[in-house]
Design an enzyme around this catalytic site. Structure first.
Site, PDB file in Angstrom:
ATOM      1  N   ASP A  12       0.690  -1.037  -0.258  1.00 50.79           N
ATOM      2  CA  ASP A  12       0.355  -0.216  -0.062  1.00 50.79           C
ATOM      3  C   ASP A  12       0.706   1.096   0.093  1.00 50.79           C
ATOM      4  O   ASP A  12       2.320   1.496   0.017  1.00 50.79           O
ATOM      5  CB  ASP A  12      -0.363  -0.160   1.260  1.00 50.79           C
ATOM      6  CG  ASP A  12      -2.067   0.761   1.172  1.00 50.79           C
ATOM      7  OD1 ASP A  12      -2.457   1.214  -0.673  1.00 50.79           O
ATOM      8  OD2 ASP A  12      -2.557   1.594   2.059  1.00 50.79           O
ATOM      9  N   GLY A  15      -0.105   5.478  -4.146  1.00 49.87           N
ATOM     10  CA  GLY A  15      -0.582   6.558  -4.704  1.00 49.87           C
ATOM     11  C   GLY A  15       0.215   8.024  -3.982  1.00 49.87           C
ATOM     12  O   GLY A  15      -0.003   9.255  -4.331  1.00 49.87           O
ATOM     13  N   TRP A  17       2.621   8.091  -1.973  1.00 52.31           N
ATOM     14  CA  TRP A  17       4.279   8.224  -2.932  1.00 52.31           C
ATOM     15  C   TRP A  17       4.114   9.082  -3.673  1.00 52.31           C
ATOM     16  O   TRP A  17       5.232  10.156  -3.876  1.00 52.31           O
ATOM     17  CB  TRP A  17       4.484   6.409  -3.001  1.00 52.31           C
ATOM     18  CG  TRP A  17       6.159   6.768  -3.433  1.00 52.31           C
ATOM     19  CD1 TRP A  17       7.512   6.868  -2.275  1.00 52.31           C
ATOM     20  CD2 TRP A  17       6.716   6.656  -5.046  1.00 52.31           C
ATOM     21  NE1 TRP A  17       8.070   6.403  -3.151  1.00 52.31           N
ATOM     22  CE2 TRP A  17       8.478   7.432  -4.311  1.00 52.31           C
ATOM     23  CE3 TRP A  17       6.028   7.123  -5.723  1.00 52.31           C
ATOM     24  CZ2 TRP A  17       9.124   7.099  -5.776  1.00 52.31           C
ATOM     25  CZ3 TRP A  17       6.890   7.547  -6.979  1.00 52.31           C
ATOM     26  CH2 TRP A  17       8.626   7.802  -6.744  1.00 52.31           C
ATOM     27  N   HIS A  29       2.665   3.418  -9.213  1.00 56.59           N
ATOM     28  CA  HIS A  29       2.674   2.089  -9.027  1.00 56.59           C
ATOM     29  C   HIS A  29       3.929   1.730 -10.457  1.00 56.59           C
ATOM     30  O   HIS A  29       3.818   0.546  -9.599  1.00 56.59           O
ATOM     31  CB  HIS A  29       1.510   1.724  -9.972  1.00 56.59           C
ATOM     32  CG  HIS A  29      -0.191   1.990  -9.361  1.00 56.59           C
ATOM     33  ND1 HIS A  29       0.193   1.644  -8.170  1.00 56.59           N
ATOM     34  CD2 HIS A  29      -1.372   2.196  -9.591  1.00 56.59           C
ATOM     35  CE1 HIS A  29      -1.482   1.571  -7.730  1.00 56.59           C
ATOM     36  NE2 HIS A  29      -1.633   2.869  -8.926  1.00 56.59           N
ATOM     37  N   GLU A  59     -11.517  -6.616  -5.929  1.00 52.34           N
ATOM     38  CA  GLU A  59     -12.216  -4.099  -6.446  1.00 52.34           C
ATOM     39  C   GLU A  59     -11.873  -3.819  -6.268  1.00 52.34           C
ATOM     40  O   GLU A  59     -12.211  -2.803  -6.879  1.00 52.34           O
ATOM     41  CB  GLU A  59     -12.135  -4.691  -4.312  1.00 52.34           C
ATOM     42  CG  GLU A  59     -12.868  -5.233  -3.430  1.00 52.34           C
ATOM     43  CD  GLU A  59     -12.899  -6.837  -3.392  1.00 52.34           C
ATOM     44  OE1 GLU A  59     -10.713  -6.889  -3.437  1.00 52.34           O
ATOM     45  OE2 GLU A  59     -13.134  -8.083  -3.183  1.00 52.34           O
ATOM     46  N   ASN A  60     -10.206  -4.041  -6.948  1.00 53.41           N
ATOM     47  CA  ASN A  60      -9.574  -2.930  -7.390  1.00 53.41           C
ATOM     48  C   ASN A  60      -9.867  -2.884  -9.031  1.00 53.41           C
ATOM     49  O   ASN A  60     -10.305  -0.985  -9.855  1.00 53.41           O
ATOM     50  CB  ASN A  60      -8.296  -3.076  -7.266  1.00 53.41           C
ATOM     51  CG  ASN A  60      -7.314  -2.797  -6.219  1.00 53.41           C
ATOM     52  OD1 ASN A  60      -6.363  -3.447  -5.973  1.00 53.41           O
ATOM     53  ND2 ASN A  60      -7.932  -2.071  -5.675  1.00 53.41           N
ATOM     54  N   TRP A  61     -10.980  -3.197 -10.120  1.00 47.62           N
ATOM     55  CA  TRP A  61     -11.138  -2.787 -10.944  1.00 47.62           C
ATOM     56  C   TRP A  61     -12.577  -1.866 -11.026  1.00 47.62           C
ATOM     57  O   TRP A  61     -12.710  -0.818 -11.426  1.00 47.62           O
ATOM     58  CB  TRP A  61     -12.056  -4.349 -11.094  1.00 47.62           C
ATOM     59  CG  TRP A  61     -11.604  -5.307 -11.455  1.00 47.62           C
ATOM     60  CD1 TRP A  61     -11.566  -6.124 -11.535  1.00 47.62           C
ATOM     61  CD2 TRP A  61     -10.128  -5.851 -12.762  1.00 47.62           C
ATOM     62  NE1 TRP A  61     -10.472  -7.369 -11.334  1.00 47.62           N
ATOM     63  CE2 TRP A  61     -10.094  -6.392 -12.152  1.00 47.62           C
ATOM     64  CE3 TRP A  61      -9.520  -4.846 -13.633  1.00 47.62           C
ATOM     65  CZ2 TRP A  61      -8.492  -7.246 -13.337  1.00 47.62           C
ATOM     66  CZ3 TRP A  61      -8.776  -5.402 -13.888  1.00 47.62           C
ATOM     67  CH2 TRP A  61      -8.274  -6.757 -13.649  1.00 47.62           C
TER      68      TRP A  61
HETATM   69  C1  FPP Z   1      -2.608   0.123  -3.182  1.00 47.66           C
HETATM   70  O1  FPP Z   1      -2.243   1.218  -2.686  1.00 47.66           O
HETATM   71  C2  FPP Z   1      -1.272  -0.277  -4.440  1.00 47.66           C
HETATM   72  C3  FPP Z   1      -2.362  -1.190  -5.690  1.00 47.66           C
HETATM   73  C4  FPP Z   1      -3.563  -1.232  -5.601  1.00 47.66           C
HETATM   74  C5  FPP Z   1      -1.085  -1.272  -6.589  1.00 47.66           C
HETATM   75  C6  FPP Z   1      -0.446  -2.287  -5.776  1.00 47.66           C
HETATM   76  C7  FPP Z   1       0.834  -2.255  -7.391  1.00 47.66           C
HETATM   77  C8  FPP Z   1       1.716  -2.271  -7.722  1.00 47.66           C
HETATM   78  C9  FPP Z   1       2.611  -2.658  -6.844  1.00 47.66           C
HETATM   79  C10 FPP Z   1       2.898  -2.824  -8.829  1.00 47.66           C
HETATM   80  C11 FPP Z   1       2.194  -3.983  -9.416  1.00 47.66           C
HETATM   81  C12 FPP Z   1       2.112  -3.844 -11.075  1.00 47.66           C
HETATM   82  C13 FPP Z   1       2.467  -5.428 -11.759  1.00 47.66           C
HETATM   83  C14 FPP Z   1       1.531  -4.952 -12.883  1.00 47.66           C
HETATM   84  C15 FPP Z   1       2.051  -6.427 -11.174  1.00 47.66           C
HETATM   85  P1  FPP Z   1      -2.751   2.765  -3.428  1.00 47.66           P
HETATM   86  O2  FPP Z   1      -1.361   3.438  -4.443  1.00 47.66           O
HETATM   87  O3  FPP Z   1      -3.816   2.258  -2.877  1.00 47.66           O
HETATM   88  O4  FPP Z   1      -1.644   3.457  -2.710  1.00 47.66           O
HETATM   89  P2  FPP Z   1      -2.567   4.910  -1.139  1.00 47.66           P
HETATM   90  O5  FPP Z   1      -3.535   4.162  -0.371  1.00 47.66           O
HETATM   91  O6  FPP Z   1      -1.205   5.616  -1.118  1.00 47.66           O
HETATM   92  O7  FPP Z   1      -3.487   5.532  -2.607  1.00 47.66           O
END
Ligand code: FPP
Length: 224
Positions: A12, A15, A17, A29, A59-61
């Site tokens: 997590d 976003g 970062w 990402h 759920e991420n879709w």
């Molecule tokens: C959650 O953090 C992260 C994700 C939903 C995606 C994680 C994906 C990767 C690390 C890349 C891997 C990619 C592939 C194609 C294998 P968030 O971005 O929701 O963080 P936030 O809570 O700070 O918004």
């Protein structure tokens, strides 16, 4: 110090970062994807054999189309390059998750990655992509019904062998980055006896020291 055999990362904070740097979420990402090999290497050096990483949930879709498209494109375009490097290091690649809703190209690269590394090990990298703990248990139930499994044949072992993680050991340590203290539908069955560690660092910033701290915490908790 006893190292966990299986660490499952909830990656997590990508976003946040990116936002901290005035960049789009996709940049987070990208940095997150590129950071996986470093974490994996540190884990394997520290004696952890199996590493799972929660990359995309069922759920991420529901996220914005631009973010969904970016993740799918990253998988389709970059997974094989990433896995070739794992292969060079003798690591076996595993995919856990539903095959539903994945593009043909995504399925092709995932299958190819699994096949390419099938004889590697004992180190394993398990990518949880299109994964959800509840969806997984519903899938197990549905599979049992369609196979005509008799009620008396339903056991924990019968569930285990139908999970998307079938063949992998139980999770010993759930390691979440980004500071939130939530389970987020990750490996619900597999982490029944796991220890949970939360690091404040966002995923792309997670360091070897953070991983060592998580393993020390595991050692303390499990040694009690
Ligand atoms: C959650 O953090 C992260 C994700 C939903 C995606 C994680 C994906 C990767 C690390 C890349 C891997 C990619 C592939 C194609 C294998 P968030 O971005 O929701 O963080 P936030 O809570 O700070 O918004």
């Amino acid at each position: 110090m006893v190292a966990p055999n299986h660490i499952a990362f909830i990656m997590d904070g990508n976003g946040r970062w990116a936002r901290k740097r005035g960049m789009p979420r996709s940049a987070g990402h990208k940095a997150g994807f590129e950071h996986i090999p470093e974490v994996l290497e540190a884990c394997h050096d520290l004696g952890v054999q199996v590493v799972s990483a929660y990359a995309w949930s069922t759920e991420n879709w529901g996220r914005a189309k631009v973010e969904v498209d970016y993740i799918v494109r990253s998988l389709e375009r970059h997974l094989l390059r990433f896995v070739k490097e794992l292969h060079r290091r003798g690591v076996r690649f595993f995919h856990s998750g539903s095959r539903d809703n994945l593009t043909e190209r995504s399925l092709k690269v995932l299958d190819e990655a699994v096949k390419m590394t099938a004889n590697n090990g004992p180190e394993i990298f398990n990518l949880a992509f299109n994964y959800g703990g509840r969806a997984e248990l519903a899938h197990v139930a549905s599979e049992m019904v369609s196979e005509g499994v008799r009620p008396e044949a339903i056991s924990e072992a019968a569930v285990d062998e139908r999970l998307w993680t079938a063949g992998l050991p139980d999770v010993d340590l759930v390691f979440r980055t980004g500071g939130d203290r939530r389970v987020s539908n990750f490996m619900l069955w597999q982490s029944a006896y796991a220890c949970i560690y939360v690091a404040e660092a966002y995923w792309p910033d997670v360091s070897r020291e953070d991983i060592e701290a998580g393993i020390r915490y595991y050692d303390q908790v499990m040694g009690k």
